[in-house]
Motif scaffolding. Sequence first.
Motif, PDB file in Angstrom:
ATOM      1  N   MET A  95       1.066  -0.944  -0.131  1.00 15.69           N
ATOM      2  CA  MET A  95       0.004   0.031   0.178  1.00 15.69           C
ATOM      3  C   MET A  95       0.856   1.109   0.015  1.00 15.69           C
ATOM      4  SD  MET A  95      -2.812   1.281   2.840  1.00 15.69           S
ATOM      5  CE  MET A  95      -1.423   1.453   4.076  1.00 15.69           C
ATOM      6  N   SER A  96       0.538   2.206  -1.009  1.00 15.97           N
ATOM      7  CA  SER A  96       1.222   3.530  -1.062  1.00 15.97           C
ATOM      8  C   SER A  96       1.133   4.201   0.106  1.00 15.97           C
ATOM      9  CB  SER A  96       1.089   4.189  -2.413  1.00 15.97           C
ATOM     10  OG  SER A  96       1.765   5.406  -2.359  1.00 15.97           O
ATOM     11  N   THR A  97       2.186   4.960   0.694  1.00  7.77           N
ATOM     12  CA  THR A  97       1.941   5.955   1.949  1.00  7.77           C
ATOM     13  C   THR A  97       1.854   7.521   1.340  1.00  7.77           C
ATOM     14  OG1 THR A  97       4.403   6.243   2.315  1.00  7.77           O
ATOM     15  CG2 THR A  97       3.224   4.301   3.319  1.00  7.77           C
ATOM     16  N   GLN A  98       1.952   7.454  -0.090  1.00  5.48           N
ATOM     17  CA  GLN A  98       1.919   8.740  -0.578  1.00  5.48           C
ATOM     18  C   GLN A  98       0.394   9.270  -0.571  1.00  5.48           C
ATOM     19  OE1 GLN A  98       2.969   9.383  -4.842  1.00  5.48           O
ATOM     20  NE2 GLN A  98       2.735  11.397  -4.653  1.00  5.48           N
ATOM     21  N   PRO A  99      -0.020  10.474  -0.078  1.00  8.73           N
ATOM     22  CA  PRO A  99      -1.406  10.942  -0.006  1.00  8.73           C
ATOM     23  C   PRO A  99      -1.978  10.907  -1.415  1.00  8.73           C
ATOM     24  CG  PRO A  99      -0.294  12.199   1.385  1.00  8.73           C
ATOM     25  CD  PRO A  99       0.728  11.354   0.540  1.00  8.73           C
ATOM     26  N   CYS A 100      -3.472  10.360  -1.518  1.00 11.01           N
ATOM     27  CA  CYS A 100      -3.836  10.273  -2.923  1.00 11.01           C
ATOM     28  C   CYS A 100      -5.253  11.155  -2.872  1.00 11.01           C
ATOM     29  CB  CYS A 100      -4.106   8.945  -3.000  1.00 11.01           C
ATOM     30  SG  CYS A 100      -4.979   8.594  -4.909  1.00 11.01           S
ATOM     31  N   VAL A 101      -5.422  11.742  -3.800  1.00 12.50           N
ATOM     32  CA  VAL A 101      -6.861  12.690  -3.825  1.00 12.50           C
ATOM     33  C   VAL A 101      -7.799  11.385  -4.815  1.00 12.50           C
ATOM     34  CG1 VAL A 101      -8.206  14.419  -4.945  1.00 12.50           C
ATOM     35  CG2 VAL A 101      -5.585  14.736  -4.353  1.00 12.50           C
ATOM     36  N   PHE A 102      -8.767  11.070  -4.025  1.00 13.19           N
ATOM     37  CA  PHE A 102      -9.641  10.067  -4.483  1.00 13.19           C
ATOM     38  C   PHE A 102     -10.874  10.869  -4.975  1.00 13.19           C
ATOM     39  CE2 PHE A 102      -7.518   7.951  -1.073  1.00 13.19           C
ATOM     40  CZ  PHE A 102      -7.164   6.860  -1.793  1.00 13.19           C
ATOM     41  N   VAL A 103     -11.266  10.810  -6.375  1.00  9.40           N
ATOM     42  CA  VAL A 103     -12.167  11.605  -6.778  1.00  9.40           C
ATOM     43  C   VAL A 103     -13.538  10.528  -7.121  1.00  9.40           C
ATOM     44  CG1 VAL A 103     -13.245  13.001  -9.033  1.00  9.40           C
ATOM     45  CG2 VAL A 103     -10.753  13.205  -8.453  1.00  9.40           C
ATOM     46  N   VAL A 104     -14.632  10.901  -6.642  1.00 11.94           N
ATOM     47  CA  VAL A 104     -15.619  10.130  -6.811  1.00 11.94           C
ATOM     48  C   VAL A 104     -16.842  10.994  -7.373  1.00 11.94           C
ATOM     49  CG1 VAL A 104     -17.488   8.396  -5.580  1.00 11.94           C
ATOM     50  CG2 VAL A 104     -15.036   8.777  -4.918  1.00 11.94           C
ATOM     51  N   ASP A 105     -17.093  10.548  -8.766  1.00  7.10           N
ATOM     52  CA  ASP A 105     -18.045  11.455  -9.407  1.00  7.10           C
ATOM     53  C   ASP A 105     -18.595  10.644 -10.508  1.00  7.10           C
ATOM     54  OD1 ASP A 105     -19.610  13.531 -11.222  1.00  7.10           O
ATOM     55  OD2 ASP A 105     -18.429  14.866  -9.802  1.00  7.10           O
ATOM     56  N   ASP A 106     -20.294  10.417 -10.794  1.00  7.68           N
ATOM     57  CA  ASP A 106     -20.453   9.674 -11.974  1.00  7.68           C
ATOM     58  C   ASP A 106     -20.455  10.088 -13.234  1.00  7.68           C
ATOM     59  OD1 ASP A 106     -22.417  11.651 -10.926  1.00  7.68           O
ATOM     60  OD2 ASP A 106     -24.082  10.614 -12.083  1.00  7.68           O
ATOM     61  N   ASP A 107     -19.838  11.487 -13.291  1.00  4.52           N
ATOM     62  CA  ASP A 107     -19.804  12.397 -14.621  1.00  4.52           C
ATOM     63  C   ASP A 107     -18.431  12.121 -15.242  1.00  4.52           C
ATOM     64  OD1 ASP A 107     -19.593  14.290 -16.449  1.00  4.52           O
ATOM     65  OD2 ASP A 107     -21.077  15.517 -15.746  1.00  4.52           O
ATOM     66  N   ASP A 108     -18.612  11.411 -16.186  1.00  2.00           N
ATOM     67  CA  ASP A 108     -17.242  11.113 -16.892  1.00  2.00           C
ATOM     68  C   ASP A 108     -16.383  12.428 -17.273  1.00  2.00           C
ATOM     69  OD1 ASP A 108     -17.871   8.464 -17.021  1.00  2.00           O
ATOM     70  OD2 ASP A 108     -18.470   8.566 -19.205  1.00  2.00           O
ATOM     71  N   ALA A 109     -16.957  13.475 -17.700  1.00  5.52           N
ATOM     72  CA  ALA A 109     -16.066  14.933 -17.934  1.00  5.52           C
ATOM     73  C   ALA A 109     -15.614  15.436 -16.830  1.00  5.52           C
ATOM     74  CB  ALA A 109     -17.157  15.564 -18.773  1.00  5.52           C
ATOM     75  N   VAL A 110     -16.360  15.469 -15.504  1.00  2.00           N
ATOM     76  CA  VAL A 110     -15.897  15.855 -14.393  1.00  2.00           C
ATOM     77  C   VAL A 110     -14.636  15.129 -13.965  1.00  2.00           C
ATOM     78  CG1 VAL A 110     -16.426  16.322 -11.835  1.00  2.00           C
ATOM     79  CG2 VAL A 110     -18.007  16.793 -13.781  1.00  2.00           C
ATOM     80  N   ARG A 111     -14.707  13.853 -13.903  1.00  2.00           N
ATOM     81  CA  ARG A 111     -13.639  13.030 -13.541  1.00  2.00           C
ATOM     82  C   ARG A 111     -12.369  13.435 -14.276  1.00  2.00           C
ATOM     83  NH1 ARG A 111     -17.386   8.919 -13.812  1.00  2.00           N
ATOM     84  NH2 ARG A 111     -16.211   8.014 -15.412  1.00  2.00           N
ATOM     85  N   ASP A 112     -12.642  13.577 -15.693  1.00  2.00           N
ATOM     86  CA  ASP A 112     -11.326  13.534 -16.458  1.00  2.00           C
ATOM     87  C   ASP A 112     -10.772  15.024 -16.271  1.00  2.00           C
ATOM     88  OD1 ASP A 112     -11.789  11.197 -17.682  1.00  2.00           O
ATOM     89  OD2 ASP A 112     -12.806  11.932 -19.581  1.00  2.00           O
ATOM     90  N   SER A 113     -11.716  16.025 -16.010  1.00  2.00           N
ATOM     91  CA  SER A 113     -11.137  17.494 -15.950  1.00  2.00           C
ATOM     92  C   SER A 113     -10.333  17.674 -14.492  1.00  2.00           C
ATOM     93  CB  SER A 113     -12.229  18.343 -16.028  1.00  2.00           C
ATOM     94  OG  SER A 113     -13.212  18.294 -14.835  1.00  2.00           O
ATOM     95  N   LEU A 114     -11.017  16.844 -13.446  1.00  2.00           N
ATOM     96  CA  LEU A 114     -10.465  16.872 -12.096  1.00  2.00           C
ATOM     97  C   LEU A 114      -9.132  16.046 -12.119  1.00  2.00           C
ATOM     98  CD1 LEU A 114     -13.466  16.355  -9.853  1.00  2.00           C
ATOM     99  CD2 LEU A 114     -12.292  18.457 -10.074  1.00  2.00           C
ATOM    100  N   GLY A 115      -9.223  15.084 -12.823  1.00  2.00           N
ATOM    101  CA  GLY A 115      -7.844  14.134 -13.088  1.00  2.00           C
ATOM    102  C   GLY A 115      -6.604  15.074 -13.558  1.00  2.00           C
ATOM    103  N   LEU A 116      -7.056  15.776 -14.544  1.00  2.00           N
ATOM    104  CA  LEU A 116      -5.914  16.829 -15.211  1.00  2.00           C
ATOM    105  C   LEU A 116      -5.637  17.682 -14.227  1.00  2.00           C
ATOM    106  CD1 LEU A 116      -4.472  17.436 -17.828  1.00  2.00           C
ATOM    107  CD2 LEU A 116      -6.492  18.865 -18.607  1.00  2.00           C
ATOM    108  N   VAL A 117      -6.604  18.466 -13.497  1.00  2.00           N
ATOM    109  CA  VAL A 117      -6.207  19.478 -12.522  1.00  2.00           C
ATOM    110  C   VAL A 117      -5.255  18.843 -11.452  1.00  2.00           C
ATOM    111  CG1 VAL A 117      -7.159  20.882 -10.724  1.00  2.00           C
ATOM    112  CG2 VAL A 117      -8.258  20.853 -12.848  1.00  2.00           C
ATOM    113  N   PHE A 118      -5.435  17.688 -11.007  1.00  2.00           N
ATOM    114  CA  PHE A 118      -4.602  17.122  -9.743  1.00  2.00           C
ATOM    115  C   PHE A 118      -3.275  16.736 -10.697  1.00  2.00           C
ATOM    116  CE2 PHE A 118      -8.794  16.287  -7.835  1.00  2.00           C
ATOM    117  CZ  PHE A 118      -8.772  17.368  -7.120  1.00  2.00           C
ATOM    118  N   GLU A 119      -3.107  16.046 -11.769  1.00  2.00           N
ATOM    119  CA  GLU A 119      -1.848  15.591 -12.394  1.00  2.00           C
ATOM    120  C   GLU A 119      -1.110  17.014 -12.531  1.00  2.00           C
ATOM    121  OE1 GLU A 119      -0.653  13.483 -16.381  1.00  2.00           O
ATOM    122  OE2 GLU A 119      -2.799  13.417 -15.930  1.00  2.00           O
ATOM    123  N   ILE A 120      -1.693  18.203 -13.319  1.00  2.00           N
ATOM    124  CA  ILE A 120      -0.838  19.333 -13.398  1.00  2.00           C
ATOM    125  C   ILE A 120      -0.250  19.951 -11.837  1.00  2.00           C
ATOM    126  CG2 ILE A 120      -1.026  21.726 -14.152  1.00  2.00           C
ATOM    127  CD1 ILE A 120      -2.904  20.842 -16.284  1.00  2.00           C
TER     128      ILE A 120
END
Length: 203
Positions: A1-26
């Motif tokens: 198990m990783s000890t690095q903190p992770c942002v878990f995004v839970v949303d049923d909207d595909d577009a929201v998940r994709d955009s939030l993932g990009l935000v956190f990646e950047i």
Amino acid sequence: MSTQPCVFVVDDDDAVRDSLGLVFEIAGLAYQTFASAESFLESYCPGQPGCLVLDVNMPGLDGHELQAELNCRHIRLPIIFLTAYGDIPMTVRAMKAGAVDFLTKPVSTALLIERVQAALQQLEINTLAQAMQGQAACDRLNGLTSRELEIMGMVVAGLANKEIARRLGISHRTVEIHRARVMEKTGATNLLELVRVYEACRQ
């Protein structure tokens, strides 16, 4: 198990998940996305540090129900609700149940990152404080004799003095003396405090 903190995004909207993932990646944050509360519960490993960015209205378990389920499982992930349909009663309900923030879509990237980083920093502080409390509790327990530790375990388990005496084959008075010494050495003034010391050392 990783000890690095992770942002878990839970949303049923595909577009929201994709955009939030990009935000956190950047932003350089580790993240995982989930289309439902159920898929998150199946995937999450208890103890993995992180922050939950959670939608409210979803098929199946909604955001509030996932929050309640996590509380029942004693999973203390900081939760930031992110919804397009927030109102004051909904916000109050979420915050009373332990959410750290309640944001309304669309939210600015800067604000979201700021709130997520603040939640992760607070989680780190809380984890460190908990570890220090656990060490302090263990230090107090180290001063107990083997018999006192044995009796403490039975007391915390809810056994009465008479039952402890019967199980150990000693007098009721001897149990009382040991129990008093346990309270004195641990600094506990009541049973609830004794349980907290005991549990803190076991974590």
